[in-house]
Scaffold this motif. Structure first.
Motif, short mmCIF file in Angstrom:
data_model
loop_
_atom_site.label_atom_id
_atom_site.label_comp_id
_atom_site.label_asym_id
_atom_site.label_seq_id
_atom_site.Cartn_x
_atom_site.Cartn_y
_atom_site.Cartn_z
N ARG A 6 -27.58 37.69 -4.07
CA ARG A 6 -27.23 36.40 -4.66
C ARG A 6 -28.31 35.90 -5.61
N ALA B 69 -23.27 34.82 6.66
CA ALA B 69 -23.28 36.21 7.11
C ALA B 69 -24.02 36.43 8.42
N CYS B 70 -25.17 35.77 8.61
CA CYS B 70 -25.99 36.13 9.77
C CYS B 70 -25.47 35.54 11.06
N ARG B 71 -24.88 34.38 11.03
CA ARG B 71 -24.30 33.66 12.18
C ARG B 71 -25.35 33.14 13.15
N LYS C 115 -22.79 49.60 5.69
CA LYS C 115 -23.10 48.76 4.54
C LYS C 115 -24.59 48.85 4.25
N SER D 54 -14.36 47.01 10.05
CA SER D 54 -15.16 45.79 9.89
C SER D 54 -15.73 45.80 8.48
N CYS D 55 -15.66 44.66 7.81
CA CYS D 55 -16.16 44.65 6.43
C CYS D 55 -17.68 44.69 6.42
N GLY D 56 -18.29 44.28 7.52
CA GLY D 56 -19.74 44.35 7.62
C GLY D 56 -20.46 43.11 7.14
N LYS D 57 -19.71 42.06 6.88
CA LYS D 57 -20.38 40.86 6.36
C LYS D 57 -21.18 40.14 7.45
N CYS D 58 -20.56 39.93 8.60
CA CYS D 58 -21.27 39.11 9.58
C CYS D 58 -21.78 39.93 10.76
N THR D 59 -22.88 39.45 11.34
CA THR D 59 -23.59 40.22 12.36
C THR D 59 -22.76 40.52 13.63
N ILE E 203 -31.17 43.05 7.22
CA ILE E 203 -30.17 42.44 8.10
C ILE E 203 -28.88 42.12 7.34
N LEU E 204 -28.76 42.57 6.12
CA LEU E 204 -27.57 42.37 5.28
C LEU E 204 -27.24 40.88 5.07
N ARG F 101 -27.69 39.21 2.37
CA ARG F 101 -27.24 39.14 0.98
C ARG F 101 -27.97 38.12 0.10
N ARG G 65 -18.94 49.86 3.84
CA ARG G 65 -18.62 48.67 4.61
C ARG G 65 -18.99 48.89 6.07
N GLY G 66 -18.79 47.85 6.85
CA GLY G 66 -19.11 47.93 8.27
C GLY G 66 -20.58 48.20 8.48
N SER H 38 -23.38 32.28 2.41
CA SER H 38 -22.32 33.24 2.72
C SER H 38 -21.85 33.17 4.16
N PHE I 128 -23.96 45.79 -2.47
CA PHE I 128 -23.74 46.57 -1.28
C PHE I 128 -22.92 47.82 -1.58
#
Ligand SMILES: Cc1cc2nc3c(=O)[nH]c(=O)nc-3n(C[C@H](O)[C@H](O)[C@H](O)COP(=O)(O)O)c2cc1C
Ligand code: SF4
Ligand code: SF4
Ligand code: FES
Lengths: 637, 237
Positions: free
Chosen positions: B134, B44-46, B154, A494-499, B127-128, B130, B150-151, B42, B147
């Protein structure tokens, strides 16, 4: 290299290639793909080289890619004028003098061929070409032809049409088998729209995983606004155990290049990139040579084939992460940024590499293109089944006799791949399931053996086509442990970008670990299912979007195994160490003491000639005792 | 103008507007964590997911990045959406058990921690999302942080976790961080951030310490305004 700008130029290059493919004298060809070299093909090659030199024989010696028969590699083929091409498997350097002796004598002695080829189907040219003239020599009459060997019988080779046949470093041999004739046809006799129409008609769907209709993608890219456009070949191939794309890049690099030039012409691109996994040095080397040769023949660069079309290709070596195979992550990586996916609400065919319209396809997708152009979309669409046309290359691995690379028409029943081509399960074990679609695919149980192997049927069964990995499992596989294994891989990739993907998949992993360790709780399965929905819906890219598949499909088909782990603290396949027990049957034990000597934890006690016993508190469950017992006195449950 | 529907309400918006903005300007709230107005988005958090229905197909999309489309039907809080949001919050609660921001947000949305998730102890409050990276890159222009790994490994930080030579101590990252993960300690004369201690400059007029010297030097270099003119705090200018 001679410049190629007319059909006549192509013909004369092809004639040269024909002469080396169908030589006058004796030619020995060694399968030197990565799979061949891994089993010692380079040593065989060297032995052949020095034997030929020593005996001053007028033999030529060349290399080729992989025929796909990994289970009998190193593979050596002998071509003699007017005789069938003959293949010898499991060659070693030691056997070389014997083989040379046989060739010189024109007989078969100790080294038996595995098949012969009397005539060759040149699919891109709709032509047959004969090795054999007259009748089969007597000493070869008992040898089956390649098409009679069960491994090949049901295969249809389009994408891998030249792999294991041509010398990947020879552009002439590629041309001899119809290479670059499609490009000539496309550039001189077809319009860009006409090409796209034909590719749409062929029904070709992307072979990289998503199965998106290739022609439709090309059309969107053609229609996208912009003077500068790109085409990309995705050769990242990160699925563990998969090597279809490697084989094509190593064994037939020009097929990918030709496909890309045609695609570039169709969408209006001037530049192309091949993104290759860094772990594929031979693929990089063969592609580099092929690009250089195509360039010096004027098949790449300015005024291709004497037309006004300009196009060139660069190779880019991947960063080695699984996620870099995802199209937007790949483009970010090409731009020199971190290989992370981005939302695709804005399509890459409009805003892709450096924000320009970009058409990205998989290696195998590109390799199919020249044949579609030469034989026509309609011809291609008649192979396979209605919504999955053509063929698919699979790497068949795991608990299967014939490990290797196979290309089959879409819609073939799964059982034909496992039993006819794959030769069934080794050691008389029972077939349990097949994992398709790579780590984030799903498993298909043995009860669904008749399933048609096509995009839609696999999807409906809870798995997917993916890029073509096929892992066969026997009864000794624990399906919970299997799901845990794949999920663990995805956690690390997992790239770790999204939760949802970064956090959710690792939490699923924790629960699976608990279940395998006997710490599963009632309700865990339902919890995994609920999380799976959230992760699939919520993840940014398809890695997270498909990560729960191995869990969902094993729950779907092997729920009882989960329950056994959770409720009875039992692993039915006797794999999960925390849940199994090795025991010595007092009745069967002869007291030979072998197990006691082998046990690394020294927990087996007993007197000679009397039944032995395992101290369960010290047993580390390695299973060495069971393997060492000659009397089958040790069991695991 | 594009016509579409959010939660049953007919809405018009300029082409290119994101669903999030369209919803908010019509009084429909969607929770977010990583969409900050000063930086690019991005996804990222969704947390901002909504369901978008086009014809028969309904998919979950992030409203902060999804441009409005003619005829599209958006639902911002149906069960499918809430299922994702609940999961995201439970995952973040387990990742950052100390974060009051996440706890408050979870409470607001009626989400309880998931007992099956063992809380992490090593991730701090990050919570990454980003936003810090930015703002440093896009607004400040120095790209001092990024960062590593990864995963789940991170982590936010300076390259190789070494003291950053390019950091100017402006603190933009700490200001933008939604959870207060980034530690910044400002006393009268010094400011500590990312392991470095910056000397603060006092205002030539009122004498108040108002900005790190390095930041003023950076502004001067970038804008060409002489250091002397920057020696006065904004209040006294
Ligand atoms: C995590 C992930 C990894 C992928 N890896 C590959 C890959 O190694 N090779 C590939 O061709 N496609 C890969 N894909 C699919 C690509 O994103 C893309 O759909 C495909 O290359 C498009 O080409 P096609 O239409 O010819 O299949 C991957 C997708 C995901 C989500
Ligand atoms: S789904 Fe996984 S791999 Fe894809 S962007 Fe999110 S964290 Fe990265
Ligand atoms: S430190 Fe704060 S702003 Fe930076 S990524 Fe973490 S949560 Fe976001
Ligand atoms: S606010 Fe939209 S993904 Fe974070």
């Amino acid at each position: 290299m001679k410049k190629i700008s007319t059909l006549d130029d192509l013909k004369s290059a092809g004639d040269k290639g024909m002469k080396s493919l169908f030589p006058r004298g004796v030619k020995i060809v060694v399968g030197m793909a990565t799979s061949g070299i891994a089993s010692g093909a380079d040593k065989v090659y060297e032995a052949l080289q020095s034997a030929i030199k020593k005996r001053k024989l007028p033999f030529t010696l060349t290399k080729t890619g992989s025929m796909g028969m990994d289970f009998i590699e190193p593979l050596v083929e002998v071509i003699e004028k007017d005789k069938p091409r003959v293949a010898y498997g499991k060659m070693t350097a030691d056997k070389v003098p014997q083989l040379i002796g046989q060739i010189v004598k024109g007989a078969i002695d100790k080294i038996k061929p595995i098949y012969r080829v009397d005539e060759e189907d040149i699919i891109a040219k709709r032509e047959k070409k004969h090795y054999l003239t007259g009748i089969v020599p007597e000493y070869l009459q008992d040898i089956p032809t390649m098409y009679e060997v069960p491994f090949y019988k049901k295969q249809v080779k389009i994408a891998t049409r030249n792999c294991g046949i041509i010398d990947p470093e020879s552009i002439e041999e590629y041309i001899a088998r119809g290479g670059y004739l499609s490009l000539h046809k496309a550039l001189t006799a077809m319009s860009a729209e006409g090409i796209i129409e034909d590719v749409i008609k062929s029904g070709l769907r992307g072979r990289g995983g998503g199965g998106f209709p290739t022609g439709t993608k090309w059309q969107s890219c053609r229609r996208a606004h912009g003077d500068i456009k790109y085409v990309i070949c995705n050769g990242d191939e990160g699925d563990p155990g998969a090597y279809m794309d490697r084989s094509v890049m190593e064994g037939d690099p020009h097929s990918v290049i030709e496909g890309m030039i045609i695609g570039a012409y169709a969408v209006g691109a001037q530049e192309g990139y091949i993104y290759v996994r860094n772990e594929y040095p031979l693929a990089v080397a063969n592609l580099t040579k092929a690009i250089a040769d195509a360039r010096s023949s004027c098949l790449l660069g300015k005024n291709i084939l004497g037309t006004s079309f300009n196009f060139d290709i660069k190779i880019s070596k991947g960063a080695g992460a699984f996620v870099c195979g995802e199209s937007t992550a790949l483009m970010a990586s090409l731009e020199g940024k971190a290989g992370e996916p981005r939302a695709k609400y804005i399509h890459t065919v409009e805003h892709g590499l450096w924000d320009r319209p970009t058409n990205l396809n998989n290696v195998e997708t590109w390799a199919n293109v020249p044949v579609i152009i030469s034989r026509g979309g309609k011809w291609f669409s008649e192979i396979g089944v209605p919504h999955s046309t053509g063929t698919k290359v699979f790497s068949l691995v795991g608990k299967i006799n014939n490990i290797g690379l196979v290309e089959v028409p879409m819609g073939i029943p799964l059982k034909d791949i496992v039993y006819d081509i794959g030769g069934g399960i080794p050691g008389g074990k029972k077939f349990k399931a097949v994992q398709t679609g790579g780590p984030s695919g799903g498993c298909i149980p043995a009860t669904m053996m008749n399933l048609s192997v096509d995009f839609d049927a696999l999807w409906e069964a809870g798995s997917m086509m993916g890029s073509g990995g096929m892992i066969v499992m026997d009864e000794k596989t624990c399906m919970v442990d299997l799901a845990r294994y794949f999920i663990e891989f995805l956690v690390s990739e997992s790239c770790g970008k999204c939760t949802p993907c970064r956090e959710g998949v690792r939490r699923m992993n924790d629960i699976l670990h608990d279940i395998c360790a006997g710490k599963g709780k009632v309700g865990d399965v339902e919890m995994l299912e609920a999380m799976a929905i959230g992760i699939k819906d919520g993840s940014l890219c398809a890695l997270g979007g498909s990560a729960p598949n191995p869990v969902l499909s094993t729950i779907k088909y092997f729920r009882a195994e989960y329950d056994a782990h959770i409720k009875q603290k039992r692993c039915p396949a006797a794999v999960c160490r925390a849940l199994i027990k090795y025991e010595i049957s007092a009745k069967k034990c002869t007291g030979c003491t072998v197990c006691a000597k082998k046990c690394p934890s020294a927990c087996i006690s007993g007197v000679k000639k009397k039944a032995h016993k395992i101290d369960q508190t010290k047993c580390i469950k390695c299973g060495i005792c069971m393997e060492s017992c000659k009397f089958n006195a040790i069991t695991v449950k | 103008m594009v016509n579409f529907i959010i939660d049953g309400k007919k809405i018009k918006a300029e082409k290119g507007t994101m669903v999030l903005e369209a919803a908010r300007s019509n009084g429909i709230d969607i929770p977010t964590l990583c969409a900050h107005e000063s930086v690019s988005r991005s996804g990222a958090c969704r947390l901002c997911v909504v369901e978008a229905k086009k014809g028969k197909r309904a998919k979950i999309v992030t409203s902060c990045l999804y441009p409005v489309e003619e005829g599209i039907i958006i639902e911002t809080n149906n069960e499918r959406v809430m299922n994702v949001r609940r999961l995201v919050l439970q995952l973040l609660l387990a990742r950052c058990p100390e974060s009051d921001v996440i706890q408050d947000l979870a409470k607001q949305l009626g989400v309880d921690p998931q007992p099956r998730f063992t809380p992490d102890g090593d991730k701090g409050k990050c919570i990454l999302c980003r936003s810090c990276i930015r703002v440093c890159e896009e607004v400040v222009g120095v790209s001092a942080i990024g960062f590593s790994c990864r995963g789940a490994d991170k982590a936010i930080g300076t390259p190789f976790s070494e003291d950053s030579a390019v950091c100017i101590g402006c603190g933009a990252c700490a200001f933008i961080c939604p959870t207060g993960h980034i530690e910044m300690e400002t006393t009268e004369e010094t400011r500590k951030i990312w392991g470095r201690t910056f000397k603060m400059k006092s205002c030539a007029v009122c004498g108040r310490y108002f900005a790190p010297e390095d930041q003023l030097k950076y502004i001067s270099k970038k804008t060409g305004v002489p250091m002397k003119e920057l020696a006065v705090c904004t209040n006294c200018r």
